[in-house]
Design an enzyme around this catalytic site. Structure first.
Site, short mmCIF file in Angstrom:
data_model
loop_
_atom_site.label_atom_id
_atom_site.label_comp_id
_atom_site.label_asym_id
_atom_site.label_seq_id
_atom_site.Cartn_x
_atom_site.Cartn_y
_atom_site.Cartn_z
N HIS A 1 6.75 -4.34 -2.30
CA HIS A 1 5.52 -3.93 -2.98
C HIS A 1 4.63 -3.09 -2.09
CE1 HIS A 1 2.06 -4.05 -5.63
NE2 HIS A 1 1.32 -4.47 -4.63
N CYS A 2 4.77 -3.21 -0.75
CA CYS A 2 3.79 -2.62 0.16
C CYS A 2 4.05 -1.16 0.52
CB CYS A 2 3.70 -3.47 1.43
SG CYS A 2 3.04 -5.12 1.16
N LEU A 3 5.13 -0.90 1.22
CA LEU A 3 5.31 0.44 1.80
C LEU A 3 5.42 1.56 0.78
CD1 LEU A 3 7.49 -0.05 4.99
CD2 LEU A 3 5.04 -0.19 4.68
#
Length: 422
Positions: free
Chosen positions: A257-259
């Protein structure tokens, strides 16, 4: 205290269970009835929270899960851990806004609301605060509000939730005190900062740093292959320097979900507020997003050198999760590699012992187990995610050709497979 954790995914469930273990009465709120049903029966879908650990807090009565908003009444602390996706490159705060309105319906003087969902600097004060005030009818001084970025790293045994330092902030001194006190009881170290904007930027800075450096080594891997230089050996040699260098490794792309998402939140905010582009982020996005295309180009070239076409070739992808030894397939580059190969007419099979649930992948992808027979039947094997559960000796013994995108097979001295490094 009576604690509500809104959102019971990879971020919310570990927080909720940890708070319950600390003695708080915790309600895990989620709008997905299937999730809540699983939780109520003690079956965890998050690897960082084993089912026995979940059952322990259920049986103790300190944790329960619900989809009913009216059960949130009377909370002392409410934490928002809902998704913040991108829609056509624009931050989508729909879930945050809806959750804030739900919590505002039950907000009372002295209660505390904490946003953990990753977002752009200014969200807590410019989006969440007005919703809480308008819906509840309370003034901002009547309740506590702040931001504390999530730092969950799925599958990281060395740095679980309670050992990872927690950045905390508040819209005023009273809010910071309340939020710091809450997390002091859950984690070993809290790191107070002066404002929610600083805390929001902290999270984006962390992930933008990783994103940009991964893009650097990904582009270097592409260029080094053309130059005939082993980029992996160079990275290992550079890592021997005890200062001034931090190791990052190339791969088939970025996932989770982050990068793929967080740096774009920062880029969007800069563009919107300042009218300027964040060139590092845009370049990193371009490089990392196109790594699956590069993997496919390498496969096309490898097959061509063997007088084979992609169309009709049987290709086995090892690893569908974005990260080794986890079941997290969110935004995984493996699914993009599969889609590209399928569009070229290949017969694509995917093996992943961790990803057992349905994932957002092309329905033409055939799910298999990486048996010796399956490996031997493939024209090409592509190692995309280097799970430790894969039998690498068997892979090398039976695969005719392997494209190793993780440098996992270099030290496995079994078999006669033709190995190519990314």
């Amino acid at each position: 205290m009576h604690v509500v954790v809104a959102g019971q995914g990879y971020v919310g469930l570990p927080l909720a269970v940890r708070a319950a273990e600390a003695g708080h009465h915790v309600i895990g709120y989620d709008v997905d009835p299937h999730r809540v049903q699983q939780l109520a029966t003690g079956r965890s879908y998050v690897e960082d929270v084993p089912s026995p650990r979940l059952r322990a807090v259920l049986e103790s009565g300190t944790y329960s899960a619900t989809t009913a908003a009216d059960e949130l009444a009377g909370y002392d602390i409410a934490v928002i851990t809902v998704p913040t996706p991108l829609r056509d490159g624009v931050p989508d705060l729909t879930y945050v806004e809806a959750c804030a309105r739900t919590l505002a319906d039950h907000l009372r003087p002295g209660a505390t609301v904490i946003l953990e969902s990753t977002t752009y600097p200014g969200t807590t004060e410019e989006v969440v605060l007005p919703i809480l005030e308008k819906t509840s009818g309370l003034a901002g001084t009547d309740f506590r509000l702040g931001f504390s970025p999530e730092r969950i790293d799925p599958g990281n045994k060395a740095w679980p939730f309670e050992k990872t330092p927690k950045v905390v902030s508040g819209v005023d001194a009273a809010s910071l005190d309340a939020i710091k006190s809450f997390y002091d009881g859950l984690v070993e170290t809290t790191v107070p900062v002066s404002s929610p904007k600083v805390a929001e930027l902290t999270k984006l800075l962390e992930n933008t740093f990783r994103h940009v450096n991964i893009a650097l080594v990904n582009e270097m891997a592409i260029l080094c292959h053309e130059l005939g230089v082993n980029v992996w050996e160079a990275i290992t040699a550079a890592s021997s320097k005890p200062f001034g260098f931090m190791r990052f490794s190339p791969g088939p792309g970025v996932g989770g979900h982050c990068l793929p998402i967080d740096p774009s939140y920062l880029s969007w905010r800069v563009e919107r507020a300042l009218g300027q582009s964040f060139r590092f982020v845009e370049l990193a996005n371009d490089i990392n997003a196109h790594m699956p295309d590069y993997v496919v180009r390498r496969l096309v070239k490898a097959l061509n050198e063997r007088s084979m076409a992609v169309r009709g070739s049987r290709i086995l992808l090892l690893g569908l999760a974005y990260k080794a030894d986890t079941a997290d397939a969110r935004e995984s580059p493996s699914t993009r590699v599969a889609e590209l190969l399928l569009d070229l007419g290949a017969e694509v099979r995917g093996a992943d012992p961790h990803v057992v649930d349905d994932i957002r992948a092309d329905p033409r992808l055939i799910r298999v187990v990486a048996t010796a027979e399956e490996v031997a039947a493939a024209d090409v094997v592509v190692l995309l995610t280097d799970h430790t559960t894969f039998d690498y000796g068997t892979i090398l013994e039976h695969a005719p050709y392997v494209l190793d995108c993780r440098n996992r097979l270099a030290d496995v001295n079994v078999g006669l497979a033709d190995i190519d490094l990314l």
